[in-house]
Design an enzyme around this catalytic site. Structure first.
Site, mmCIF file in Angstrom:
data_model
loop_
_atom_site.group_PDB
_atom_site.id
_atom_site.type_symbol
_atom_site.label_atom_id
_atom_site.label_comp_id
_atom_site.label_asym_id
_atom_site.label_seq_id
_atom_site.Cartn_x
_atom_site.Cartn_y
_atom_site.Cartn_z
ATOM 1 N N ASN A 53 -33.898 -5.542 -1.336
ATOM 2 C CA ASN A 53 -32.577 -5.770 -0.756
ATOM 3 C C ASN A 53 -32.290 -7.266 -0.620
ATOM 4 O O ASN A 53 -33.196 -8.092 -0.590
ATOM 5 C CB ASN A 53 -32.463 -5.115 0.621
ATOM 6 C CG ASN A 53 -33.128 -5.932 1.717
ATOM 7 O OD1 ASN A 53 -34.343 -5.863 1.892
ATOM 8 N ND2 ASN A 53 -32.353 -6.710 2.456
ATOM 9 N N SER A 111 -37.922 -4.317 1.487
ATOM 10 C CA SER A 111 -37.099 -5.335 2.153
ATOM 11 C C SER A 111 -37.514 -6.707 1.659
ATOM 12 O O SER A 111 -38.653 -6.911 1.225
ATOM 13 C CB SER A 111 -37.273 -5.269 3.667
ATOM 14 O OG SER A 111 -38.471 -5.896 4.078
ATOM 15 N N ASP A 112 -36.600 -7.673 1.711
ATOM 16 C CA ASP A 112 -37.023 -9.055 1.529
ATOM 17 C C ASP A 112 -37.781 -9.462 2.789
ATOM 18 O O ASP A 112 -37.808 -8.739 3.790
ATOM 19 C CB ASP A 112 -35.815 -9.958 1.262
ATOM 20 C CG ASP A 112 -36.193 -11.199 0.469
ATOM 21 O OD1 ASP A 112 -37.360 -11.619 0.521
ATOM 22 O OD2 ASP A 112 -35.311 -11.766 -0.204
ATOM 23 N N TRP A 113 -38.398 -10.632 2.747
ATOM 24 C CA TRP A 113 -39.301 -11.079 3.814
ATOM 25 C C TRP A 113 -38.588 -11.040 5.177
ATOM 26 O O TRP A 113 -37.627 -11.759 5.409
ATOM 27 C CB TRP A 113 -39.783 -12.484 3.504
ATOM 28 C CG TRP A 113 -40.918 -12.968 4.355
ATOM 29 C CD1 TRP A 113 -40.837 -13.340 5.661
ATOM 30 C CD2 TRP A 113 -42.283 -13.148 3.958
ATOM 31 N NE1 TRP A 113 -42.073 -13.740 6.108
ATOM 32 C CE2 TRP A 113 -42.975 -13.641 5.093
ATOM 33 C CE3 TRP A 113 -42.989 -12.947 2.776
ATOM 34 C CZ2 TRP A 113 -44.339 -13.947 5.058
ATOM 35 C CZ3 TRP A 113 -44.344 -13.246 2.745
ATOM 36 C CH2 TRP A 113 -45.005 -13.725 3.869
#
Length: 710
Positions: free
Chosen positions: A232, A265-267
């Protein structure tokens, strides 16, 4: 056994805690003993081989493979169910062998070379216990101030789609379970490249038709190519962060595009829903994200801490949890991790990979100017080599190169001396009080200009993308000597060259092109390789002209200066510095009249698979063999919504010997002529289309007899 049956068997045996554990990705920065304890208790589904979210700008090579093998051994031998961990790493445009940045790769317009590069990259990464790479980045990028534009395939959805397919197929190979194949990750879904003002992580604003017409196609192509994971984006669209948008992550990604892998998810993107102001705390953030369809939590531990309670409270259903676990297990099984959880031990041919890197770098570099045939250089030509990029090595590796070694890089100076010998002199002290130290005795100045690799990539945005003043001063001083001046531009992003260009007889845009950058530059400067790159992103004259891109929507009054229709700014000339698809060669290609096999086609026949066959004759009118990218654009003359001035709908990169003529054909069917209307219906409306075929997007070579009738 069938994969779905294996998933069902595993799910039926898993505790609630073990299911939630599959959704948890942790960082390799954690304490080893703590890591092993979590893994043994089934609380880890994935491990990211990075210490921070800014790994692209930091040191951090994969050096201790045995460490990761030991963690995997804990999972498969020490945990109750023996489910392997999937190890992910940012292998963006090279592992040990480094290839050009993705934006540069796209400028090759050579799908097969790009696919080969990523096949090499995956085979190197797999040996280091990497099962999964967070690439390709498919964000449509129209603003070169944005540091991450260099990771993208540029400003065009069609080119982006072609690159997406090539990258995914290269990374994942012909068979996903082969030992040299790893999983790809299409990112960032969706609209991240629209960050307002070219500032990372900022607000984005996009209409639904634009989302479907421009920003989704590359992701659709990645899904069609079989991409296994999607990441995302941080941004929100219409006030809803993507990480909590069921519409985008489930209805669009899975429903419309047909994606069947898992979403990561991104970080810390789940936790950052609090920053967005749509969640009060980590617990609510976890609820929103999992219900939206975000399967795996990257490092912020919102899922592992809160999902059990959310299920008990009825705020998340166990069916929703099971679906996420299914998606993750499905990818692990497709990769063959249960059968082969550890790194393979095959041999790779590094010399072959270097040869591929050199070839791709050569085809990615773009000749922007060549006045009076300043290039190619003669091998007996006396060259004064200067500028900050002449001897440097590290910068050629580019951003997001975690495992490349600058010692593997051949500098431009080394590569040119290998050809020109002592006729090439490198001047390290290249400026003194804005003056050259002395007028060098040479025939040609080759100025190696550029920017550090730390000036681009994530969170490295610039308000001014002009060529640095001292580098312009160097070119200006060289030009005063009355000698030929060649600029080799080692920048990651497109830069504004209005101030520099008048002082250069030739300009080669070399990007940050990886391990073989220096050799590729020498190949082109000395004519051993005929340049064939075409820019994948428009070059502005000055920073203030941004955003400037070729597929502008038509306007009520003549303000679209890209094609010479009016003038938006009074203080600069109309048109960009260099348009999309532009690039010169050492030979001259003449593209003949555009022909169509028919003038008219009914809409019903178009929907049934028929189309138009467009053809042109391409002549190499020079005395040098070369490659040319023949580009096809269309313009929908009248439609129910405002449509672009031009849209790329086909390209073919062809090799033509000097003096020869070849016939090039394109097919135009429903896919090429269709668009999403105001109702989000993919449609072709009856009417007339103009078809352009030329060397870049500004070509006037066109036919206006392609017509769809009801």
């Amino acid at each position: 056994m069938d994969i779905e049956k294996r998933i069902n068997n595993l799910l039926s045996a898993m505790t609630l805690e073990e299911k939630i554990g599959q959704l948890n990705q942790i960082s390799s920065a954690k304490n080893e003993e703590k890591l092993k304890e979590l893994i043994k208790n089934g609380k880890v589904g994935s491990l990211i081989m990075a210490n921070t979210c800014f790994a692209g700008s930091e040191e951090g090579r994969v050096e201790n493979i045995e460490y990761f093998k030991e963690l995997q051994r804990t999972a498969v031998e020490g945990s109750r169910l023996g489910i392997p961990i999937i190890f992910g790493r940012d292998v963006i445009h090279g592992h040990h062998t480094v290839y050009p940045l993705p934006l540069a790769m796209a400028s090759s317009f050579n799908d097969e070379l790009v696919k080969t590069a990523y096949r090499d990259i995956a085979s190197e990464a797999a040996l280091d216990h990497i099962h999964w790479t967070f690439t390709p980045m498919l964000d449509l990028s129209r603003d070169p101030r944005w540091g991450r534009c260099v990771e993208s395939p540029g400003e065009d959805p069609y080119l982006g789609s072609r690159m997406a397919a090539a990258m995914v197929k290269g990374i994942q190979g012909d068979k996903l379970s082969d030992e040299s194949s790893i999983a790809a990750c299409a990112k960032h879904f969706i609209g991240y490249g629209l960050s307002e003002g070219g500032r990372d992580y900022h607000h984005t604003d996009v209409s639904e038709p634009s989302l479907h017409n421009y920003y989704l196609p590359a992701f659709g192509a990645a899904v069609k190519a079989g991409v296994q994971t999607v990441m995302n984006s941080f941004n929100e669209i219409g006030g809803q962060p993507v990480a909590s948008s069921r519409y985008l992550l489930t209805d669009v990604l899975r429903g419309e595009l047909g994606f069947d892998g898992f979403v990561i998810s991104d970080w810390c993107a789940i936790q950052q829903l609090i920053n967005h102001g749509v969640a009060a705390d980590d617990k609510q953030a976890a609820e929103l994200a999992l219900n939206a369809g975000l399967d795996m939590d990257m490092v912020d531990e919102c899922y592992i801490k809160h999902i059990a309670d959310l299920i008990k409270e009825g705020r998340i259903s166990e069916e929703t949890l099971d679906n996420a676990v299914r998606n993750i297990l499905r990818v692990k099984l497709r990769l063959g991790l249960f059968e082969h959880p550890f790194a393979p031990k095959y041999k790779i041919d590094k010399k072959e990979h270097s040869a591929h890197a050199r070839e791709l770098a050569g085809e990615s570099m773009v000749l922007l100017k060549n006045a009076n045939r300043a290039l190619p250089l003669k091998e007996n030509e006396r060259v004064a080599l200067a500028g900050p990029m002449a001897t440097i090595k590290e910068t050629h590796l580019g951003t997001w190169t975690l495992d490349g070694d600058e010692n593997d890089v051949t500098s431009i100076a080394e590569a040119m001396k290998a050809v020109g010998g002592n006729r090439v002199k490198c001047h390290h002290a290249w400026l003194a009080d804005k003056q050259m130290i002395l007028p060098w005795d040479c025939d040609t100045y080759v100025l190696c200009l550029g920017e550090s690799r730390l000036m681009s990539g994530e969170n490295n945005c610039l308000a001014d993308i002009s060529v640095p003043e001292d580098q312009v001063a160097l070119a200006k001083r060289a030009k005063r000597e009355g000698k030929k001046v060649v600029a080799v531009m080692c920048f990651a992003r497109p830069v504004a060259m209005q101030e520099l260009e008048p002082y250069c007889d030739a300009i080669l845009y070399a990007w940050h092109s990886g391990t073989e950058a220096g050799n590729a530059v020498a190949d082109i400067l000395y004519g051993r390789v005929n340049p064939s790159g075409k820019i994948a992103m428009t070059f502005p004259r000055v920073t203030g002209q941004v955003p400037v891109y070729y597929n502008y929507l038509r306007a009520a009054r003549p303000c679209n200066e890209y094609y010479g229709q009016g003038r938006s700014y009074r203080d600069i000339p109309a048109r960009p510095m260099y348009p999309f698809g532009y690039g010169l060669s050492y030979t001259d290609f003449e593209i003949g009249e555009v022909c169509s096999d028919k003038d008219t086609l009914s809409l019903s026949r178009l929907k049934n698979g028929e189309g138009f066959k467009i053809s042109v004759k391409v002549k190499n009118a020079g005395d040098t063999d070369g490659k040319e990218t023949v580009q096809l654009y269309i313009k929908d003359e009248v439609s129910s919504v405002v449509r672009p001035l031009r849209e790329l709908k086909g390209y073919k990169k062809i090799f033509v010997k000097a003096g020869e003529t070849v016939n090039v054909e394109f097919g135009i069917g429903f896919e090429e002529l269709s668009f999403y209307n105001a109702k989000l219906e993919k449609t072709v409306e009856p009417g007339e289309f103009t078809v352009y075929v030329g060397n870049d997007c500004t070509t006037d070579n066109a036919i206006k007899t392609v017509c769809i009738v009801s």
